[in-house]
Design a protein around this motif. Structure first.
Motif, PDB file in Angstrom:
ATOM      1  N   GLY A   1      60.245  22.399  33.831  1.00 55.43           N
ATOM      2  CA  GLY A   1      59.522  23.413  34.307  1.00 55.43           C
ATOM      3  C   GLY A   1      58.848  24.229  35.488  1.00 55.43           C
ATOM      4  N   GLU A   2      57.936  22.461  35.744  1.00 59.13           N
ATOM      5  CA  GLU A   2      56.848  22.705  36.706  1.00 59.13           C
ATOM      6  C   GLU A   2      57.415  22.818  37.860  1.00 59.13           C
ATOM      7  OE1 GLU A   2      52.398  20.971  37.864  1.00 59.13           O
ATOM      8  OE2 GLU A   2      53.964  19.777  36.712  1.00 59.13           O
ATOM      9  N   VAL A   3      56.596  24.026  39.182  1.00 56.08           N
ATOM     10  CA  VAL A   3      57.194  23.333  40.548  1.00 56.08           C
ATOM     11  C   VAL A   3      56.123  23.474  41.157  1.00 56.08           C
ATOM     12  CG1 VAL A   3      58.379  25.435  42.146  1.00 56.08           C
ATOM     13  CG2 VAL A   3      59.119  25.732  39.497  1.00 56.08           C
ATOM     14  N   VAL A   4      56.022  22.423  42.219  1.00 53.91           N
ATOM     15  CA  VAL A   4      55.400  22.340  43.016  1.00 53.91           C
ATOM     16  C   VAL A   4      55.699  22.495  44.203  1.00 53.91           C
ATOM     17  CG1 VAL A   4      54.464  20.291  43.802  1.00 53.91           C
ATOM     18  CG2 VAL A   4      55.172  20.033  41.513  1.00 53.91           C
ATOM     19  N   LEU A   5      55.005  23.264  45.174  1.00 55.50           N
ATOM     20  CA  LEU A   5      55.685  23.119  46.608  1.00 55.50           C
ATOM     21  C   LEU A   5      54.851  22.220  47.355  1.00 55.50           C
ATOM     22  CD1 LEU A   5      56.453  25.903  49.015  1.00 55.50           C
ATOM     23  CD2 LEU A   5      53.896  26.690  48.167  1.00 55.50           C
ATOM     24  N   HIS A   6      55.763  22.024  48.064  1.00 49.62           N
ATOM     25  CA  HIS A   6      55.394  20.562  49.214  1.00 49.62           C
ATOM     26  C   HIS A   6      55.678  21.520  50.961  1.00 49.62           C
ATOM     27  CE1 HIS A   6      55.004  18.108  46.517  1.00 49.62           C
ATOM     28  NE2 HIS A   6      55.957  18.040  45.701  1.00 49.62           N
ATOM     29  N   SER A   7      55.314  20.616  52.063  1.00 51.93           N
ATOM     30  CA  SER A   7      55.702  20.822  53.044  1.00 51.93           C
ATOM     31  C   SER A   7      56.850  19.890  53.324  1.00 51.93           C
ATOM     32  CB  SER A   7      54.666  19.972  54.295  1.00 51.93           C
ATOM     33  OG  SER A   7      54.917  20.178  55.820  1.00 51.93           O
ATOM     34  N   LEU A   8      57.173  20.700  54.316  1.00 52.40           N
ATOM     35  CA  LEU A   8      58.608  20.173  54.067  1.00 52.40           C
ATOM     36  C   LEU A   8      58.977  17.856  54.968  1.00 52.40           C
ATOM     37  CD1 LEU A   8      62.744  20.341  54.578  1.00 52.40           C
ATOM     38  CD2 LEU A   8      61.947  21.612  57.154  1.00 52.40           C
ATOM     39  N   PHE A   9      57.951  18.643  56.085  1.00 51.58           N
ATOM     40  CA  PHE A   9      58.305  17.086  55.894  1.00 51.58           C
ATOM     41  C   PHE A   9      56.732  16.322  55.422  1.00 51.58           C
ATOM     42  CE2 PHE A   9      60.890  18.943  59.226  1.00 51.58           C
ATOM     43  CZ  PHE A   9      61.956  17.610  59.851  1.00 51.58           C
ATOM     44  N   LEU A  10      55.702  16.680  54.644  1.00 50.10           N
ATOM     45  CA  LEU A  10      55.089  16.013  54.117  1.00 50.10           C
ATOM     46  C   LEU A  10      55.184  14.037  53.766  1.00 50.10           C
ATOM     47  CD1 LEU A  10      52.129  16.182  53.030  1.00 50.10           C
ATOM     48  CD2 LEU A  10      52.892  16.670  50.825  1.00 50.10           C
ATOM     49  N   ARG A  11      54.850  13.385  53.965  1.00 50.23           N
ATOM     50  CA  ARG A  11      54.874  11.902  53.560  1.00 50.23           C
ATOM     51  C   ARG A  11      55.232  11.904  52.327  1.00 50.23           C
ATOM     52  NH1 ARG A  11      55.525   8.833  57.883  1.00 50.23           N
ATOM     53  NH2 ARG A  11      54.624   9.710  60.029  1.00 50.23           N
ATOM     54  N   ARG A  12      55.416  11.009  51.155  1.00 56.25           N
ATOM     55  CA  ARG A  12      55.198  10.822  49.924  1.00 56.25           C
ATOM     56  C   ARG A  12      54.915   9.657  50.128  1.00 56.25           C
ATOM     57  NH1 ARG A  12      60.119  12.751  47.121  1.00 56.25           N
ATOM     58  NH2 ARG A  12      60.728  14.099  48.021  1.00 56.25           N
ATOM     59  N   ASN A  13      54.314   8.642  50.625  1.00 56.90           N
ATOM     60  CA  ASN A  13      52.678   7.902  50.773  1.00 56.90           C
ATOM     61  C   ASN A  13      51.780   8.146  50.922  1.00 56.90           C
ATOM     62  OD1 ASN A  13      53.291   7.794  53.467  1.00 56.90           O
ATOM     63  ND2 ASN A  13      53.857   5.825  53.040  1.00 56.90           N
ATOM     64  N   SER A  14      51.583   9.418  51.262  1.00 62.79           N
ATOM     65  CA  SER A  14      50.590  10.243  51.714  1.00 62.79           C
ATOM     66  C   SER A  14      49.252  10.555  50.845  1.00 62.79           C
ATOM     67  CB  SER A  14      50.810  11.646  53.073  1.00 62.79           C
ATOM     68  OG  SER A  14      49.204  11.712  52.588  1.00 62.79           O
ATOM     69  N   SER A  15      48.094  10.740  50.731  1.00 63.40           N
ATOM     70  CA  SER A  15      46.970  11.065  50.067  1.00 63.40           C
ATOM     71  C   SER A  15      47.472  12.050  49.357  1.00 63.40           C
ATOM     72  CB  SER A  15      46.084  10.228  50.344  1.00 63.40           C
ATOM     73  OG  SER A  15      45.824  10.960  51.645  1.00 63.40           O
ATOM     74  N   ALA A  16      47.779  13.239  50.573  1.00 68.02           N
ATOM     75  CA  ALA A  16      47.820  14.279  49.638  1.00 68.02           C
ATOM     76  C   ALA A  16      49.261  14.561  49.477  1.00 68.02           C
ATOM     77  CB  ALA A  16      47.513  15.254  51.365  1.00 68.02           C
ATOM     78  N   TYR A  17      50.201  13.978  49.152  1.00 65.93           N
ATOM     79  CA  TYR A  17      51.567  14.483  48.305  1.00 65.93           C
ATOM     80  C   TYR A  17      51.137  14.982  47.714  1.00 65.93           C
ATOM     81  CZ  TYR A  17      55.849  13.237  46.696  1.00 65.93           C
ATOM     82  OH  TYR A  17      56.956  13.530  45.952  1.00 65.93           O
ATOM     83  N   GLY A  18      52.239  15.829  46.794  1.00 64.95           N
ATOM     84  CA  GLY A  18      52.187  16.370  45.534  1.00 64.95           C
ATOM     85  C   GLY A  18      50.715  16.998  45.060  1.00 64.95           C
ATOM     86  N   CYS A  19      49.760  17.858  46.746  1.00 65.72           N
ATOM     87  CA  CYS A  19      49.490  19.022  46.755  1.00 65.72           C
ATOM     88  C   CYS A  19      49.811  20.006  46.396  1.00 65.72           C
ATOM     89  CB  CYS A  19      48.536  18.700  48.051  1.00 65.72           C
ATOM     90  SG  CYS A  19      49.151  20.039  49.222  1.00 65.72           S
ATOM     91  N   LEU A  20      49.100  21.365  45.650  1.00 62.67           N
ATOM     92  CA  LEU A  20      50.038  21.914  45.485  1.00 62.67           C
ATOM     93  C   LEU A  20      49.105  23.706  46.062  1.00 62.67           C
ATOM     94  CD1 LEU A  20      49.632  21.583  41.687  1.00 62.67           C
ATOM     95  CD2 LEU A  20      51.866  21.214  42.997  1.00 62.67           C
ATOM     96  N   TYR A  21      50.273  24.194  45.552  1.00 62.05           N
ATOM     97  CA  TYR A  21      49.612  25.788  46.057  1.00 62.05           C
ATOM     98  C   TYR A  21      49.253  26.730  44.596  1.00 62.05           C
ATOM     99  CZ  TYR A  21      50.484  24.031  50.871  1.00 62.05           C
ATOM    100  OH  TYR A  21      50.643  23.395  51.951  1.00 62.05           O
TER     101      TYR A  21
END
Length: 373
Positions: free
Chosen positions: A95-115
């Motif tokens: 049920g968790e919802v994660v917000l991502h940038s559309l073109f965020l790289r999945r192998n980026s260290s920022a991947y999975g960042c939430l707001y």
């Protein structure tokens, strides 16, 4: 005819159960207090779809599941100068919802960042769903590093019966070739074809799966597991990468081309001599028919998700253009230089930094979408 305000509560509740978009449910419940009290309290996110792979010698495979995301466009209420923002909501099984940038790289260290503090001001914004994305996630034993690694692979996903959450998946994953998972069977079935090439696109279209590999061979898979293949009758020997995209009611093949393979590997994208060719699927002839452009649409090419929209849906967008991620990894995922734009009438690639009308679309949420509540 019964007035909308006098609909029986059981009918309102039944309607709310069939709404598969969280923002539509919010709008539905906002009509009046009676509709709110008679409808589903909160959106029922898709339960975790599990599709366990056959166990390999390393003991991996039983954790395979589908990660689902939706791409949304938010429009501001400013009538003089409407503003827009594109984002992706990832729906997890818990049920968790994660917000991502559309073109965020999945192998980026920022991947999975939430707001975590972000809330959309839906009283002053319009939200439109543009696409859905489905990715297979699983564990795999690495012989090279002698450890278990987490893998994510693009798949073709086709929902069948919403009430029963029945679905089909087509993908390569850890198989030698393509395999299909049908939720009714609860198992993977390897197709009786052998491949030695990487699949660059897998999409559902009109009840079938279409996949294309690096050689340009298109594979068509029926729900019955019947398989057919075809090659484009007029192949392009300049093609370096391919995507399959739903464009309105058509399936199109997008090919990135360069004169030589050397040109394709030049580090600086703006120095590359690249262009795109577009072809539409001809179902009768099992072929791809080349066309001049994308018929007034804008194409979005991401690694796991491809989709299109009419340029008129986002004023300021140029018709017959392609927005895609820097394939060469020369920029940080949050820099505008890493998002690239190709326009058919301009014949060239530019970064988002050179297109100021697009910058606010990506990647962080602009201030106007955030609720003050």
């Amino acid at each position: 005819m019964v007035k909308w305000s006098e609909l029986p509560p059981e009918i309102l509740h039944s309607i709310s159960l069939k709404i598969d978009n969280p923002f539509d449910l919010i709008h539905f419940r906002s009509v009046c207090s009676f509709w709110r009290s008679s409808s589903l309290l909160k959106f029922r996110y898709m339960t975790s779809l599990r599709c366990p792979l056959p166990l390999d010698p390393g003991g991996c495979g039983d954790d395979c599941h589908i990660l689902s995301s939706r791409v949304y466009l938010v429009k501001s209420p400013n009538r003089d100068r409407p503003q827009y923002w594109l984002f992706k909501l990832q729906e997890k099984g818990n049920g968790e919802v994660v917000l991502h940038s559309l073109f965020l790289r999945r192998n980026s260290s920022a991947y999975g960042c939430l707001y975590p503090s972000l809330s959309l001001d839906l009283l002053n914004c319009q939200v439109f769903e543009l696409a859905q994305e489905h990715v297979a996630c699983y564990s795999e034993w690495s012989e090279l590093f002698e450890c278990i690694s987490k893998c994510e692979e693009r798949i073709g996903f086709m929902g069948l019966i919403k009430e029963n959450n029945e679905y089909m998946i087509l993908g390569k994953l850890s198989f030698n070739g393509l395999a299909m998972f049908r939720s009714v069977d609860k198992r993977w079935t390897e197709l009786e074809i052998v491949y030695d090439s990487f699949f660059e696109g897998i999409v559902p279209f009109k009840g079938k799966f279409y996949a294309i590999d690096r050689t340009g061979k298109t594979t068509v898979v029926e729900p019955t597991l019947e398989v057919n293949t075809f090659q484009r009758s007029r192949p392009c020997d300049k093609t370096r990468k391919r995507w399959l995209v739903m464009s309105g009611d058509k399936l199109i093949l997008v090919e990135m081309c360069t004169k030589s393979r050397y040109d394709f590997h030049i580090p600086n994208i703006r120095e590359k001599k690249i262009w795109f060719e577009i072809s539409e699927l001809n179902e009768e002839r099992n072929d791809w028919d080349q066309v001049e452009d994308v018929n007034g649409r804008v194409l979005f090419l991401e690694h796991y998700c491809t989709f299109s929209c009419l340029a008129t849906e986002i004023p300021g967008f140029r018709a017959n253009s392609i927005i895609f991620m820097d394939l060469w990894g020369g920029s940080n995922s949050y820099e505008h230089e890493s998002i690239l734009v190709y326009e058919f009438d301009k014949q060239g690639v530019r970064s988002l930094r050179d297109k100021p009308e697009y910058i606010e679309l990506f990647p962080s949420p602009p201030g106007w979408v955030i609720s003050n509540g």
